[in-house]
Motif scaffolding. Structure first.
Motif, PDB file in Angstrom:
ATOM      1  N   ILE A  30       0.826  -1.217   0.000  1.00 38.42           N
ATOM      2  CA  ILE A  30       0.000   0.000   0.000  1.00 38.42           C
ATOM      3  C   ILE A  30       0.860   1.267   0.000  1.00 38.42           C
ATOM      4  O   ILE A  30       0.672   2.169  -0.826  1.00 38.42           O
ATOM      5  N   THR A  31       1.811   1.339   0.922  1.00 38.45           N
ATOM      6  CA  THR A  31       2.650   2.546   1.018  1.00 38.45           C
ATOM      7  C   THR A  31       3.429   2.784  -0.281  1.00 38.45           C
ATOM      8  O   THR A  31       3.386   3.901  -0.817  1.00 38.45           O
ATOM      9  N   PRO A  32       4.132   1.755  -0.812  1.00 36.02           N
ATOM     10  CA  PRO A  32       4.823   2.006  -2.086  1.00 36.02           C
ATOM     11  C   PRO A  32       3.879   2.454  -3.215  1.00 36.02           C
ATOM     12  O   PRO A  32       4.248   3.329  -4.011  1.00 36.02           O
ATOM     13  N   ILE A  33       2.681   1.900  -3.261  1.00 35.76           N
ATOM     14  CA  ILE A  33       1.748   2.308  -4.330  1.00 35.76           C
ATOM     15  C   ILE A  33       1.333   3.766  -4.137  1.00 35.76           C
ATOM     16  O   ILE A  33       1.298   4.548  -5.081  1.00 35.76           O
ATOM     17  N   LEU A  34       1.071   4.146  -2.894  1.00 30.72           N
ATOM     18  CA  LEU A  34       0.692   5.546  -2.638  1.00 30.72           C
ATOM     19  C   LEU A  34       1.804   6.492  -3.072  1.00 30.72           C
ATOM     20  O   LEU A  34       1.559   7.570  -3.613  1.00 30.72           O
ATOM     21  N   GLN A  35       3.038   6.066  -2.832  1.00 30.67           N
ATOM     22  CA  GLN A  35       4.162   6.907  -3.269  1.00 30.67           C
ATOM     23  C   GLN A  35       4.216   6.988  -4.785  1.00 30.67           C
ATOM     24  O   GLN A  35       4.423   8.057  -5.356  1.00 30.67           O
ATOM     25  N   LYS A  36       4.011   5.836  -5.436  1.00 30.47           N
ATOM     26  CA  LYS A  36       4.038   5.786  -6.903  1.00 30.47           C
ATOM     27  C   LYS A  36       3.058   6.768  -7.521  1.00 30.47           C
ATOM     28  O   LYS A  36       3.346   7.376  -8.545  1.00 30.47           O
ATOM     29  N   VAL A  37       1.876   6.897  -6.941  1.00 30.19           N
ATOM     30  CA  VAL A  37       0.869   7.781  -7.551  1.00 30.19           C
ATOM     31  C   VAL A  37       0.922   9.192  -6.955  1.00 30.19           C
ATOM     32  O   VAL A  37       0.052  10.018  -7.230  1.00 30.19           O
ATOM     33  N   GLY A  38       1.943   9.440  -6.133  1.00 28.27           N
ATOM     34  CA  GLY A  38       2.123  10.785  -5.599  1.00 28.27           C
ATOM     35  C   GLY A  38       1.156  11.136  -4.480  1.00 28.27           C
ATOM     36  O   GLY A  38       0.843  12.301  -4.260  1.00 28.27           O
ATOM     37  N   LEU A  39       0.669  10.128  -3.752  1.00 24.95           N
ATOM     38  CA  LEU A  39      -0.214  10.405  -2.617  1.00 24.95           C
ATOM     39  C   LEU A  39       0.423   9.938  -1.308  1.00 24.95           C
ATOM     40  O   LEU A  39      -0.269   9.670  -0.332  1.00 24.95           O
ATOM     41  N   GLY A  40       1.741   9.870  -1.315  1.00 23.34           N
ATOM     42  CA  GLY A  40       2.454   9.384  -0.141  1.00 23.34           C
ATOM     43  C   GLY A  40       2.363  10.313   1.065  1.00 23.34           C
ATOM     44  O   GLY A  40       2.517   9.879   2.199  1.00 23.34           O
ATOM     45  N   ASP A  41       2.098  11.582   0.796  1.00 20.39           N
ATOM     46  CA  ASP A  41       2.140  12.565   1.890  1.00 20.39           C
ATOM     47  C   ASP A  41       0.762  13.109   2.272  1.00 20.39           C
ATOM     48  O   ASP A  41       0.658  14.199   2.822  1.00 20.39           O
ATOM     49  N   THR A  42      -0.285  12.400   1.992  1.00 22.38           N
ATOM     50  CA  THR A  42      -1.609  12.968   2.245  1.00 22.38           C
ATOM     51  C   THR A  42      -2.113  12.698   3.658  1.00 22.38           C
ATOM     52  O   THR A  42      -3.142  13.248   4.063  1.00 22.38           O
ATOM     53  N   GLY A  43      -1.384  11.882   4.408  1.00 24.69           N
ATOM     54  CA  GLY A  43      -1.624  11.684   5.835  1.00 24.69           C
ATOM     55  C   GLY A  43      -3.066  11.457   6.223  1.00 24.69           C
ATOM     56  O   GLY A  43      -3.722  10.539   5.743  1.00 24.69           O
ATOM     57  N   ALA A  44      -3.579  12.358   7.099  1.00 25.74           N
ATOM     58  CA  ALA A  44      -4.910  12.172   7.688  1.00 25.74           C
ATOM     59  C   ALA A  44      -6.025  12.766   6.829  1.00 25.74           C
ATOM     60  O   ALA A  44      -7.195  12.707   7.184  1.00 25.74           O
ATOM     61  N   LYS A  45      -5.646  13.360   5.678  1.00 20.16           N
ATOM     62  CA  LYS A  45      -6.659  13.985   4.817  1.00 20.16           C
ATOM     63  C   LYS A  45      -7.608  12.916   4.264  1.00 20.16           C
ATOM     64  O   LYS A  45      -7.191  11.871   3.786  1.00 20.16           O
TER      65      LYS A  45
END
Ligand SMILES: Nc1ncnc2c1ncn2[C@@H]1O[C@H](COP(=O)(O)OP(=O)(O)O)[C@@H](O)[C@H]1O
Ligand SMILES: [Mg+2]
Length: 296
Positions: free
Chosen positions: A109-124
């Motif tokens: 999950i974390t690597p995929i979020l980074q791949k799509v540029g959503l790695g830093d969206t935290g609690a949003k």
């Protein structure tokens, strides 16, 4: 040639309307295949058929060389229309839920979020995401099953310029990592910067498949020559190429044929005393090329 998606004379009929009419398309591994057509041309219908979301009236679909398309579909991720998200959940929580649903490893999950540029969206929460972020989260969900192909229906539709660029960059990056893409759009500009092959669809019919490279070559309309004597260049060319159409504009000479002869032309003009400072091609408009082919 190995195709990962092929359709053979595919037809989808709704009552008297042929949404997809005898379409035979070919997507190679590694392509970013851009399906371009006006609204109502049949893009979504075609993608749904490939994904098995609707069944064809006629024709067949071969995925990864296998006529049993259901087998191949397991290796295809997709985003058709807007993604169904859990609006009250964060990006991570969304992926976690879909991961549990699909039975996929939650470590990715974390690597995929980074791949799509959503790695830093935290609690949003997804409900507070911009359209572009929601689109990327939808693509992240499609990536959970480690697809070899991603089919994205109008992924860029409605995004602002920075959102468009983000999706484009993401597609290019994922493609470099080995994912084949089929994406649709009704706007050429959106596709032009990423696509390697175009499929032009008009009123349900695939009227042309053309590589971006070939398109560029085909839109090369004229040889353009800049030198010290346009009049003399013109008459020299008329002698050497009597059948060519030659024009002078602003002291530059344009010839709309013999595009493969630039080296010969250059040598010939120099030998005859013309100082050639530039010789090259003018690019015709790709926009025009499509407008002529997209139909009403
Ligand atoms: N479920 C349906 N029932 C009846 N007509 C449909 C249905 N889905 C699509 N169509 C028709 O098929 C044509 C192609 O639609 P669509 O595939 O959505 O085009 P695009 O995605 O290129 O805008 C349109 O004329 C549309 O009205
Ligand atoms: Mg559509």
């Amino acid at each position: 040639m190995e195709y990962v998606i092929e359709t053979h004379d595919l037809v989808k009929q709704y009552k008297s309307k042929y949404a997809v009419n005898n379409v035979s398309l070919h997507v190679k591994r590694g392509d970013i295949y851009g399906l371009i057509g006006r609204n109502g041309a049949g893009k979504t219908s075609l993608m749904k058929l490939i994904l098995g979301l609707t069944s064809p009236t006629q024709g067949s679909i071969v995925l990864f060389g296998d006529k049993n398309a259901d087998k191949g579909r397991k290796k295809i991720g997709s985003l058709i229309e807007s993604p169904g998200l859990y609006r009250n959940c964060t990006a991570y929580e969304n992926l976690l839920r879909f991961s549990m649903l699909y039975g996929t490893d939650k470590k990715q999950i974390t690597p995929i979020l980074q791949k799509v540029g959503l790695g830093d969206t935290g609690a949003k929460k997804a409900g507070e995401f911009s359209l572009g972020m929601r689109q990327r989260l939808g693509i992240a969900i499609a990536l959970l099953s480690r697809p070899e192909i991603l089919i994205l229906d109008e992924p860029i539709n409605g995004l602002d310029p920075s959102g468009i660029k983000e999706i484009r960059d993401m597609i290019t990056e994922l493609n470099a990592q080995g994912i084949t893409f089929m994406i649709s759009s009704h706007l050429l500009d959106e596709l032009a910067k990423v696509v390697t092959v175009y499929g032009i669809i008009s009123d349900g019919r695939l009227t042309e498949e053309i590589s971006a490279h070939e398109l560029q070559a085909r839109c090369r309309r004229c040889v353009r020559i800049v030198g010290d004597d346009a009049q003399k260049t013109c008459s020299l060319l008329k002698t050497a190429y009597p059948d060519a159409v030659i024009d002078i504009e602003n002291d530059e000479v344009f010839m709309s044929s013999h595009l493969d002869k630039t080296a010969d032309i250059n040598k010939y003009l120099l030998k005859n005393g013309i100082a050639v400072s530039e010789i090259g091609f003018t690019e015709g408009s790709q926009e025009e090329y499509f407008i002529e082919r997209l139909g009403k």
